[in-house]
Write an enzyme that holds these catalytic residues in place. Structure first.
Site, mmCIF file in Angstrom:
data_model
loop_
_atom_site.group_PDB
_atom_site.id
_atom_site.type_symbol
_atom_site.label_atom_id
_atom_site.label_comp_id
_atom_site.label_asym_id
_atom_site.label_seq_id
_atom_site.Cartn_x
_atom_site.Cartn_y
_atom_site.Cartn_z
ATOM 1 N N HIS A 65 -27.025 -20.719 0.370
ATOM 2 C CA HIS A 65 -25.979 -21.517 -0.097
ATOM 3 C C HIS A 65 -25.015 -22.069 1.367
ATOM 4 O O HIS A 65 -23.828 -22.263 1.102
ATOM 5 C CB HIS A 65 -24.993 -20.944 -0.854
ATOM 6 C CG HIS A 65 -25.744 -20.378 -2.061
ATOM 7 N ND1 HIS A 65 -26.535 -21.092 -2.817
ATOM 8 C CD2 HIS A 65 -26.030 -19.130 -2.443
ATOM 9 C CE1 HIS A 65 -27.027 -20.162 -4.083
ATOM 10 N NE2 HIS A 65 -27.037 -18.900 -3.467
ATOM 11 N N HIS A 226 -28.624 -21.709 -8.027
ATOM 12 C CA HIS A 226 -30.013 -21.306 -7.821
ATOM 13 C C HIS A 226 -30.997 -22.301 -8.586
ATOM 14 O O HIS A 226 -32.162 -21.658 -8.747
ATOM 15 C CB HIS A 226 -30.424 -20.000 -8.171
ATOM 16 C CG HIS A 226 -28.989 -19.103 -7.621
ATOM 17 N ND1 HIS A 226 -27.703 -18.920 -8.310
ATOM 18 C CD2 HIS A 226 -28.701 -18.379 -6.434
ATOM 19 C CE1 HIS A 226 -26.939 -18.204 -7.662
ATOM 20 N NE2 HIS A 226 -27.335 -17.870 -6.666
#
Lengths: 340, 340
Positions: A65, A226
């Site tokens: 991320h 995700h």
């Protein structure tokens, strides 16, 4: 043989097992004035050690991320970030090491995105340091897309987390107590909502294949960071229409009314070029204009990503003068910097 | 019908014809304190108008390389940026309008990447304002990959351009004369070399299909920022090996010697996630260590891109104290900010 069977994952890596440690090492080499890497624990620490009397902020989560969270370590934001494997929660030992390393005697705030593994492991870490370090915890859960999801009970923590880390970090830098800084973090989380979408999947290095399949003419509305499912799939549409699918649920859920002022955050998922993110920001700005909502501050770029996923998310934070002032306060991290 | 035949280009856009103006509009909405958009001319202007007595800097080129150049308009960098269509040179009228709009009486420096259309059109613009505005021009040509290319006579201007704009911009902000600022820009260009690579192609919105074909197991070494061919194709390799294919020609061409100090710039092409860019930075840092070259400053991120192309480029700038001081000087633009 077949061009569909490459001998290696097509990424800028050496070994899938070393992506996270080598990326952290690169972060440390690029920003030695800001961060120090605890390579044994995969923790990014603010350079110079703990500040006596300052509340310290620790966050962390699965990697993939970036710049979240390691890129937000530095003055006015995080004191430490724990890096898990890609899309995998860090373990309690990492969080314990980070918490002990940064405590300056005024206590430590854990900022935790609402994913089951992260929440559980930060809780265990807080228990491991109990009696030695005073810990408060805020769990971010700003994603309006789904109520529960693949990895969460309750809403997911997404883009709003960046704003929580910046604003609570500013309050800690200004000398706020642990209770006060935690209250600020809770206030930001309570006043921010987010929703994202994807044009393409991402590829987790260890998997080597796309996380999900998305036909060439479809997009996923409400995607998780995700690649976990969102609300629904739609045919690809003009970005003005896509932006409306994100902004409307946010405005409604946050109860934003005409005349209110927001921080508008258009976040890239990692693989969408900036030229498109600014087109998307323009769409969001037009929608806010129509609703009589003023853009008081803005942020556009890749700040909480899903590897190379193409797509974007919108976060809107209801601003008051106090939050705007903390947002404007100096910050100096690898990924966010101003005023210094 | 077939999933290979989407009804629209899978991008965050409304209409392929309006990508550039809508993206500029978004830039203006997100950063009204920094930039003003001349939407008739597709020019990004520094907010607040010309600074009397300050040398002004104008750059520009085809769009699709964001944040270059519009994202670099602001204090300590550019005064205006002209945006062409994607991968297409802006026209002389845009450059003339920009030059006239920013002149504060001390003259205007044109910073031009070495592509035939850009060079020709900036030259015509300089002729159009001759007698009214004093113009100096610096052409950047830092790409060591190829001697001539699809769009150039001589080397291409790539990542070094970002460093030229930052450092010459600082000199202009500090009150340098047109001749002095131009000399600084020439000095930066003379001391920087770059080379890039691609893992994937990009998709120009108006085309809707990949600019070039690259098999699943191959990479292009020495790629241009428009997807134009580089030196050769290789099988995908560990990033340590790829970094060596870029760093060695740069170090050799620049004549960098043991004990010298550089600014190391690892630039993403647009579609490569930050986690990989930091792995690549780590590879570059290890190579420089081996050669006894010190990293005095660094920059990691997507600063001169090729839409959503995956890949990266390396630029190395030989630093002296004067260049390091100008690099450190305050800058406040949408994409690069510190000290303010």
């Amino acid at each position: 043989m077949a061009t569909n069977a490459p001998s290696r994952v097509k990424k800028l890596i050496n070994d899938v097992a070393n992506v996270v440690p080598e990326s952290l090492a690169g972060l440390g080499r690029a920003h030695p004035d800001l961060v120090k890497i605890d390579s044994a624990n995969l923790v990014v620490l603010r350079a110079g050690g703990p500040r006596p009397g300052k509340v310290s902020l620790v966050s962390g989560g699965g990697s993939g991320h970036e710049p979240l969270h390691g890129g937000f370590v530095g003055l006015g934001m995080l004191d430490a970030a724990c890096a898990g494997h890609v899309f995998t929660s860090p373990v309690p030992d990492q969080m314990e090491a980070a918490t002990r390393a940064v405590d300056g005697g005024a206590g430590v705030l854990h900022i935790v995105k609402n994913y089951t593994g992260d929440v559980l492991n930060f809780q265990l870490a807080a228990e491991l340091v109990a009696g030695d370090v005073e810990v408060a915890t805020v769990v971010t859960n700003d994603d309006v897309a789904v109520q529960d999801s693949l990895y969460t009970a309750g809403r997911r923590g997404v883009g709003g987390t960046v704003l929580v880390e910046k604003i609570a970090g500013a309050h800690a830098e200004a000398g706020g107590s642990l209770a006060a800084v935690a209250a600020t973090a809770v206030k930001v989380n309570a006043n921010v909502r987010s929703m994202g979408m994807a044009l393409t999947s991402c590829v987790v290095p260890a998997a080597g294949t796309p996380t999900f399949d998305l036909p060439d003419d479809e997009i996923e509305i409400g995607i998780g960071i995700h690649g976990e499912p969102g609300r629904r799939r739609e045919k690809i549409a003009p970005v003005d229409d896509i932006a409306r699918m994100l902004v409307d649920p946010i405005v409604s859920d946050l109860g934003l009314e005409r005349g209110e002022r927001v921080l508008a955050f258009v976040n890239g998922m990692g693989g969408t070029p900036l030229i498109e993110l600014y087109v998307a920001f323009n769409s969001v700005a037009k929608l806010l204009d129509q609703r009589g909502i003023e853009i008081g501050r803005s942020l556009v770029g890749n700040y909480i990503t899903s590897l190379e996923m193409a797509g974007f998310s919108v976060s809107l934070l209801r601003l008051d003068d106090s939050l705007a002032e903390l947002w404007d306060a100096p910050v100096h991290t690898p990924a966010l910097r101003w005023g210094v």
